[in-house]
Design a protein around this motif. Structure first.
Motif, PDB file in Angstrom:
ATOM      1  N   ALA B  37       0.811  -1.241  -0.069  1.00 21.91           N
ATOM      2  CA  ALA B  37       0.048   0.104   0.142  1.00 21.91           C
ATOM      3  C   ALA B  37       0.799   1.278  -0.031  1.00 21.91           C
ATOM      4  O   ALA B  37       0.749   1.979  -0.679  1.00 21.91           O
ATOM      5  CB  ALA B  37      -1.058  -0.019   1.156  1.00 21.91           C
ATOM      6  N   ALA B  38       1.896   1.178   0.855  1.00 22.42           N
ATOM      7  CA  ALA B  38       2.782   2.446   0.818  1.00 22.42           C
ATOM      8  C   ALA B  38       3.594   2.669  -0.430  1.00 22.42           C
ATOM      9  O   ALA B  38       3.421   3.909  -0.991  1.00 22.42           O
ATOM     10  CB  ALA B  38       3.943   2.209   1.978  1.00 22.42           C
ATOM     11  N   ILE B  41       1.131   4.271  -3.019  1.00 24.67           N
ATOM     12  CA  ILE B  41       0.698   5.790  -2.555  1.00 24.67           C
ATOM     13  C   ILE B  41       1.910   6.474  -3.044  1.00 24.67           C
ATOM     14  O   ILE B  41       1.843   7.514  -3.418  1.00 24.67           O
ATOM     15  CB  ILE B  41       0.421   5.822  -1.302  1.00 24.67           C
ATOM     16  CG1 ILE B  41      -0.962   5.268  -0.875  1.00 24.67           C
ATOM     17  CG2 ILE B  41       0.200   7.142  -0.715  1.00 24.67           C
ATOM     18  CD1 ILE B  41      -1.357   5.075   0.609  1.00 24.67           C
ATOM     19  N   LEU B  42       3.160   6.081  -2.803  1.00 25.73           N
ATOM     20  CA  LEU B  42       4.369   6.751  -2.977  1.00 25.73           C
ATOM     21  C   LEU B  42       4.968   7.109  -4.269  1.00 25.73           C
ATOM     22  O   LEU B  42       5.727   7.899  -4.576  1.00 25.73           O
ATOM     23  CB  LEU B  42       5.503   6.481  -1.804  1.00 25.73           C
ATOM     24  CG  LEU B  42       5.107   6.832  -0.366  1.00 25.73           C
ATOM     25  CD1 LEU B  42       6.281   6.401   0.586  1.00 25.73           C
ATOM     26  CD2 LEU B  42       5.283   8.339  -0.253  1.00 25.73           C
ATOM     27  N   PRO B  44       3.884   7.452  -7.251  1.00 23.76           N
ATOM     28  CA  PRO B  44       3.879   8.876  -8.116  1.00 23.76           C
ATOM     29  C   PRO B  44       4.698  10.067  -7.507  1.00 23.76           C
ATOM     30  O   PRO B  44       5.223  10.674  -8.625  1.00 23.76           O
ATOM     31  CB  PRO B  44       2.341   9.245  -8.065  1.00 23.76           C
ATOM     32  CG  PRO B  44       1.763   7.829  -7.444  1.00 23.76           C
ATOM     33  CD  PRO B  44       2.574   7.074  -6.770  1.00 23.76           C
ATOM     34  N   PHE B  45       4.782  10.008  -6.164  1.00 24.71           N
ATOM     35  CA  PHE B  45       5.656  11.112  -5.857  1.00 24.71           C
ATOM     36  C   PHE B  45       7.208  10.779  -6.130  1.00 24.71           C
ATOM     37  O   PHE B  45       7.892  11.727  -6.426  1.00 24.71           O
ATOM     38  CB  PHE B  45       5.509  11.375  -4.193  1.00 24.71           C
ATOM     39  CG  PHE B  45       4.196  11.753  -3.745  1.00 24.71           C
ATOM     40  CD1 PHE B  45       3.778  13.058  -4.062  1.00 24.71           C
ATOM     41  CD2 PHE B  45       3.283  10.994  -3.291  1.00 24.71           C
ATOM     42  CE1 PHE B  45       2.421  13.414  -3.430  1.00 24.71           C
ATOM     43  CE2 PHE B  45       1.913  11.296  -3.088  1.00 24.71           C
ATOM     44  CZ  PHE B  45       1.547  12.919  -3.116  1.00 24.71           C
ATOM     45  N   TRP B  47       8.170   9.127  -8.660  1.00 25.33           N
ATOM     46  CA  TRP B  47       8.280   9.482 -10.278  1.00 25.33           C
ATOM     47  C   TRP B  47       8.363  10.961 -10.338  1.00 25.33           C
ATOM     48  O   TRP B  47       9.212  11.438 -11.215  1.00 25.33           O
ATOM     49  CB  TRP B  47       7.005   8.876 -10.848  1.00 25.33           C
ATOM     50  CG  TRP B  47       6.963   9.389 -12.185  1.00 25.33           C
ATOM     51  CD1 TRP B  47       6.342  10.750 -12.735  1.00 25.33           C
ATOM     52  CD2 TRP B  47       7.572   8.646 -13.438  1.00 25.33           C
ATOM     53  NE1 TRP B  47       6.429  10.766 -13.972  1.00 25.33           N
ATOM     54  CE2 TRP B  47       7.093   9.599 -14.627  1.00 25.33           C
ATOM     55  CE3 TRP B  47       8.216   7.468 -13.516  1.00 25.33           C
ATOM     56  CZ2 TRP B  47       7.417   9.292 -15.886  1.00 25.33           C
ATOM     57  CZ3 TRP B  47       8.609   7.234 -15.019  1.00 25.33           C
ATOM     58  CH2 TRP B  47       8.238   7.903 -16.020  1.00 25.33           C
ATOM     59  N   MET B  48       7.846  11.773  -9.728  1.00 33.71           N
ATOM     60  CA  MET B  48       7.751  13.188  -9.944  1.00 33.71           C
ATOM     61  C   MET B  48       9.007  13.640  -9.466  1.00 33.71           C
ATOM     62  O   MET B  48       9.675  14.587 -10.297  1.00 33.71           O
ATOM     63  CB  MET B  48       6.837  13.735  -8.921  1.00 33.71           C
ATOM     64  CG  MET B  48       6.442  15.292  -8.975  1.00 33.71           C
ATOM     65  SD  MET B  48       5.658  16.291  -7.470  1.00 33.71           S
ATOM     66  CE  MET B  48       4.030  15.510  -7.713  1.00 33.71           C
ATOM     67  N   MET B 261       7.851  18.547 -14.190  1.00 33.26           N
ATOM     68  CA  MET B 261       8.027  17.883 -12.829  1.00 33.26           C
ATOM     69  C   MET B 261       8.575  18.636 -11.808  1.00 33.26           C
ATOM     70  O   MET B 261       8.410  18.881 -10.806  1.00 33.26           O
ATOM     71  CB  MET B 261       8.640  16.506 -13.001  1.00 33.26           C
ATOM     72  CG  MET B 261       7.883  15.418 -13.811  1.00 33.26           C
ATOM     73  SD  MET B 261       6.365  15.079 -13.028  1.00 33.26           S
ATOM     74  CE  MET B 261       5.051  15.875 -13.647  1.00 33.26           C
ATOM     75  N   SER B 264       6.002  21.022 -10.414  1.00 36.01           N
ATOM     76  CA  SER B 264       5.097  20.449  -9.718  1.00 36.01           C
ATOM     77  C   SER B 264       6.051  20.097  -8.174  1.00 36.01           C
ATOM     78  O   SER B 264       5.106  20.381  -7.347  1.00 36.01           O
ATOM     79  CB  SER B 264       4.841  19.006 -10.268  1.00 36.01           C
ATOM     80  OG  SER B 264       4.359  19.271 -11.625  1.00 36.01           O
ATOM     81  N   VAL B 268       4.863  21.655  -4.641  1.00 36.67           N
ATOM     82  CA  VAL B 268       4.111  20.583  -3.560  1.00 36.67           C
ATOM     83  C   VAL B 268       5.209  20.604  -2.214  1.00 36.67           C
ATOM     84  O   VAL B 268       4.919  20.529  -1.180  1.00 36.67           O
ATOM     85  CB  VAL B 268       4.256  19.215  -4.089  1.00 36.67           C
ATOM     86  CG1 VAL B 268       4.013  18.326  -2.929  1.00 36.67           C
ATOM     87  CG2 VAL B 268       3.277  18.882  -5.281  1.00 36.67           C
TER      88      VAL B 268
END
Lengths: 302, 293
Positions: B37-38, B41-42, B44-45, B47-48, B261, B264, B268
């Protein structure tokens, strides 16, 4: 009653004084709130019955806007798409959030770290997230399709470039983003279930699955209700996610009601017609919330 | 209801110790689920961040390269030249601070009226407040825009301040907290001759620091991330916020993947820092307002 210094002459003066004091506290916020929120909501119900565009003012046209709405194909598409999003987004997010909450409610190392991680997408700006996901979803070179090819899917979907797959892509991102927020609500709800109930169930020989069904889920009922109401309203008004990810496309495959309001109002300057669509959105959210409250009340009486 | 004064420990064990072998398998399964799960969730961040440090041609490769090689720090220099990032960040910061300040002051002030002063009509009025939280902003953004235009607010930063600063949410959160403060405390102050305003200023505000922290952080982040408000109201480029600026940047440089990116990440980053420093208050704010809805 909060005991203000009592004036002998009686309650009347005290009530008056309390009212004055109470209102003086509310006023700074209430003035802003009334002018900037209540007045627009009231105006909405007037504008919706007028034809108003850039030329001239609001002219009363009765139900004309609503008649036009019934035959508006784009509106029907927007409504269908919104329902499509809602029908998948609610159960997916509900299951993901509850699953995460149950997982985090156990005594494992790193749970606190994970709670932080899971909540992070929710407070990250949608513009940045949409860019990342659009790149991840890129049909030919994106990591998601590379992964799908690696596990043997020769022709993975085109995601945001395909009319059939753009909505699933948006739903996926919506769920990924919001699950952590609702997880927090479920975690807080889990704390309200008394431990004794679990012990009693165990004494009665209930296994983990039976305890989930007989103790956890009924105990989470108020939380679940609240989460479902929030998710429903959130899904029907979905807007910025779609605007930045697909802008409603390709074609009208992800056009939703909020975006249609925006398009009619701010791009085409048809304020009257856009207000009529707004009323439909307002009514849908209102009716669904009321119905959910009624169902919830009947359920808790039974 | 969860109180902010005594936040519940979120890790109450539901099950006492079990026979070791079964519990070990279960624990391992639990950890496996956590890790999966972690990662989901993580990723995409990650990758950014990673793409922001790559040369533009290296962003899309087959197979995916999980580490930038070479590391292109220059992206973080170029972005300031190619975009108005400085203006955007400055506008966003000004707005977020102003909105947060107003929301906290007017919200906590009104919350005191709702929680601690009794007068006729109070509960009905509070219901009206709460009711509007359930009304989607999208359904009244048109008349609100017309109204703002008539007030000459549109295309000024004031429009965003007006839009965000008087929300019902702050009143609701602060009221939930104030109700946990015992009336006896206030009565004692009243007997000592303190006015209601004095009580708010000298007793309630100092006691409600955790609630104010929650409200401030949530409001700041909401304003920082708002895309729709600025999209509708801020037409002049000099007024743009970071969200609107970033979106326009994406549209005009749509093949500059690594720079997009980089932008972005910059948009963030402040939120990430604030969140890591104050995450406790985020969690408590959500739990307080979520439960009683």
């Amino acid at each position: 009653m909060t005991s203000m210094p009592m004036v002998r002459r009686g309650r009347g003066r005290l009530v008056l004084r309390n009212t004055a004091v109470g209102w003086s506290f509310l006023l700074p916020n209430f003035a802003g709130f009334a002018v900037l929120t209540l007045v627009p909501v009231a105006l909405l119900f007037y504008y919706a019955f007028t034809s108003w565009n850039v030329f001239g003012g609001a002219e009363w046209t009765g139900l004309d806007n609503f008649r036009q709405l019934v035959h508006d194909h784009s509106f029907r598409t927007a409504l269908t798409n919104t329902v499509y999003y809602t029908v998948f987004h609610i159960p997916l997010t509900l299951v993901a959030a509850l699953g995460l909450a149950l997982l985090l409610n156990r005594k494992l190392r790193g749970v606190a770290f994970f709670r932080t991680v899971a909540f992070f997408p929710y407070i990250t700006s949608i513009v940045a997230l949409a860019q990342v996901w659009n790149m991840l979803f890129s049909p030919s070179y994106g990591p998601i399709n590379q992964f799908l090819r690696a596990i043997g899917i020769a022709h993975p979907p085109g995601w945001t470039t395909s009319a059939d797959w753009s909505m699933p892509a948006v739903i996926l991102v919506g769920t990924w983003r919001e699950a952590g927020y609702y997880m927090l609500l479920f975690l807080a709800g889990l704390q309200t279930i008394p431990t004794q109930l679990y012990e009693a169930a165990k004494v009665d020989g209930a296994n983990a699955w039976q305890r989930l069904l007989a103790v956890t889920l009924p105990g989470l009922r108020p939380t679940t209700f609240f989460v479902v109401v929030m998710l429903t309203i959130g899904s029907f008004k979905v807007f910025d996610l779609i605007l930045v990810m697909t802008a409603g496309g390709p074609g009208q495959s992800t056009l939703v009601v909020s975006q249609y309001i925006y398009q009619k109002g701010f791009i085409e300057n048809q304020f009257g017609y856009a207000s009529a669509i707004s009323i439909v959105l307002f009514a849908i959210c209102f009716v669904i919330t009321v119905v959910q409250f009624l169902i919830n009340r009947r359920g808790s009486e039974a | 209801m969860t109180t902010l004064l005594h936040p519940p420990s979120l890790e109450i064990p539901l099950e006492p110790a079990r026979p070791p072998r079964r519990s070990r398998t279960k624990r391992l399964l639990g950890y496996a689920a956590l890790i999966v799960a972690a990662a989901a969730i993580l990723l995409p961040f990650y990758w950014m961040l990673m793409s922001s440090l790559k040369a533009n041609n290296d962003v899309y490769t087959i197979p995916v390269r999980w580490l930038p090689d070479p590391v292109v720090w220059k992206n973080y220099v170029d972005i300031w030249h190619k975009s108005d990032m400085t203006t955007w960040l400055k506008n966003t910061l000004v707005l977020s601070v102003a909105v947060t300040f107003l929301q906290v002051v007017t919200g906590s002030f009104a919350a005191y009226g709702f929680a601690k002063v009794r007068f006729p009509g109070r509960n009905v009025l509070f219901l009206a407040y709460i009711g509007t939280i359930a009304v989607p902003w999208q359904s009244y953004m048109i008349p609100q825009f017309i109204l703002f235009s008539k007030l000459h607010l549109s295309d000024t930063l004031w429009s965003i301040v007006a839009l965000q600063a008087f929300g019902a949410f702050g009143v609701f959160l602060m009221k939930q907290f104030y109700e946990t403060i015992p009336d006896e405390l206030l009565d004692a102050a009243r007997i000592d001759g303190m006015s209601e305003y004095g009580i708010w200023r000298r007793i309630m505000l100092p006691l409600s620091v955790p609630a104010i922290a929650s409200l401030s952080l949530l409001t700041f982040v909401t304003t920082w991330n708002d895309y729709l408000g600025p999209l509708i109201y801020l037409r002049s480029h000099s007024l743009w916020t970071v969200q609107i600026g970033l979106k326009t940047f994406v549209n005009s440089y749509n093949a500059e993947y690594s720079l997009i990116m980089t932008g972005s990440v910059l948009s963030v980053l402040p939120i990430a820092v604030i969140f890591l420093l104050g995450q406790r208050y985020f969690v408590e704010g959500i739990a307080t307002t979520g439960l009683k809805g």
